[in-house]
Design an enzyme around this catalytic site. Structure first.
Site, PDB file in Angstrom:
ATOM      1  N   CYS A   1       1.278   3.388   2.613  1.00 55.40           N
ATOM      2  CA  CYS A   1       1.873   4.832   2.926  1.00 55.40           C
ATOM      3  C   CYS A   1       3.314   4.158   3.565  1.00 55.40           C
ATOM      4  CB  CYS A   1       1.740   4.987   4.451  1.00 55.40           C
ATOM      5  SG  CYS A   1       2.361   5.692   5.431  1.00 55.40           S
TER       6      CYS A   1
ATOM      7  N   CYS B   1       7.612   7.457  -1.298  1.00 54.01           N
ATOM      8  CA  CYS B   1       6.843   8.103  -0.195  1.00 54.01           C
ATOM      9  C   CYS B   1       4.724   7.914  -1.296  1.00 54.01           C
ATOM     10  CB  CYS B   1       6.472   9.966  -0.378  1.00 54.01           C
ATOM     11  SG  CYS B   1       4.541  10.126   0.599  1.00 54.01           S
TER      12      CYS B   1
HETATM   13  N1  DGL Z   1       1.843   9.119   1.570  1.00 56.79           N
HETATM   14  C1  DGL Z   1       3.107   8.639   3.150  1.00 56.79           C
HETATM   15  C2  DGL Z   1       4.459   7.789   2.865  1.00 56.79           C
HETATM   16  O1  DGL Z   1       4.356   6.936   1.912  1.00 56.79           O
HETATM   17  C3  DGL Z   1       2.989   9.414   4.400  1.00 56.79           C
HETATM   18  C4  DGL Z   1       3.168  10.811   3.628  1.00 56.79           C
HETATM   19  C5  DGL Z   1       2.618  11.741   4.802  1.00 56.79           C
HETATM   20  O2  DGL Z   1       1.736  11.518   5.602  1.00 56.79           O
HETATM   21  O3  DGL Z   1       4.120  12.360   5.582  1.00 56.79           O
HETATM   22  O4  DGL Z   1       5.351   7.706   2.988  1.00 56.79           O
END
Ligand code: DGL
Length: 262
Positions: A73, A183
């Site tokens: 993340c 993301c």
């Molecule tokens: N998948 C996450 C990222 O790489 C976060 C997405 C979220 O929960 O806003 O930033």
């Protein structure tokens, strides 16, 4: 010994990284943990996110006897890596926007960084750009919509039909041919992005992260032929297991499901 690897994200985004780990690490036990209780992370206050990620990762590390953590993340990695590394005694690999790779490919042309509203504002990203973008001008776009669309795509196979309206004007205005998917949810939409914007190269960190994890594991943890599994864990509401099958079945790993107490 087979390694127990925790892959952590707010939702299904980290599955895009897990896909690479499954290919790269045929013998690992992968524990995927999604924090559905605090999803989405891209709109959470920094202090809340910081405390939450550290607490959940500590809990999962104990519960599953984890040897290595991948914070799959960008929103969490660009904030909590120092405190996680301070509080846990095992290696922690973060996923951050692939600005360096994009700059190498763009050769001075403009680069787009598409990430959550939180990630695009982080000082961590400012520093990445300063250190690695070179002569390329960098244009950031924060989107909470794309995170939701990736979840809808995975759970309901609902196409993200509004991609052209959301991204088209930005890509055109900034003349983007290289866009970093900053993301982990966004690579789940790559085939749709390619379809709408065939002239753009979409760059993510998944394959590089899998190589990094592999390099950190002891050689003998990667040689056993009969030990490999995937456990899907969650905090908050249980995910729809049937809806996730189409994503998980191609991995051909024994699957387990497990709620993590909060
Ligand atoms: N998948 C996450 C990222 O790489 C976060 C997405 C979220 O929960 O806003 O930033």
């Amino acid at each position: 010994m087979t390694a127990n690897i925790l892959v952590f994200d707010s939702g299904v985004g980290g599955l895009s990284v897990t896909d690479h780990l499954v290919q790269q690490l045929p013998n690992a036990h992968l524990f995927y943990l999604m924090d559905r209780a605090f999803f989405p992370y891209g709109q959470l206050a920094d202090e809340v996110l910081q405390e939450r990620v550290v607490t959940l990762c500590q809990q999962a590390t104990l519960a599953w006897h984890i040897d290595l953590i991948v914070i799959a993340c960008n929103t969490a990695s660009t904030l909590v890596l120092p405190s996680l590394r301070q509080r846990l005694q095992i290696p922690v690999v973060g996923v951050v926007p692939a600005v360096k790779v994009a700059a190498q490919l763009a050769q001075g042309q403009a680069i787009g960084v598409l990430a959550t509203p939180a990630t695009v504002q982080r000082p961590y990203l400012d520093q990445l750009i300063k250190d690695h973008a070179g002569a390329s001008p960098v244009h950031r776009l924060g989107s909470a919509e794309l995170v939701q669309w990736a979840e809808q795509w995975v759970y309901q196979q609902q196409a993200a039909t509004a991609l052209p309206e959301l991204l088209g004007p930005w890509i055109e205005r900034c003349q983007l041919r290289h866009v970093v998917l900053g993301c982990t949810h966004f690579p789940l939409l790559t085939s749709q992005l390619q379809q709408h914007f065939p002239e753009v190269r979409w760059i993510d960190s998944g394959a590089a992260i899998a190589r990094r994890v592999s390099s950190l594991l002891p050689a003998n943890s990667q040689t056993q032929v009969d030990a490999a599994s995937v456990t899907i864990g969650w905090a908050g509401d249980a995910p729809d297991q049937t809806a996730l099958q189409h994503f998980l079945t191609p991995w051909q790993r024994p699957l387990a499901w497990h709620a993590i107490e909060q």
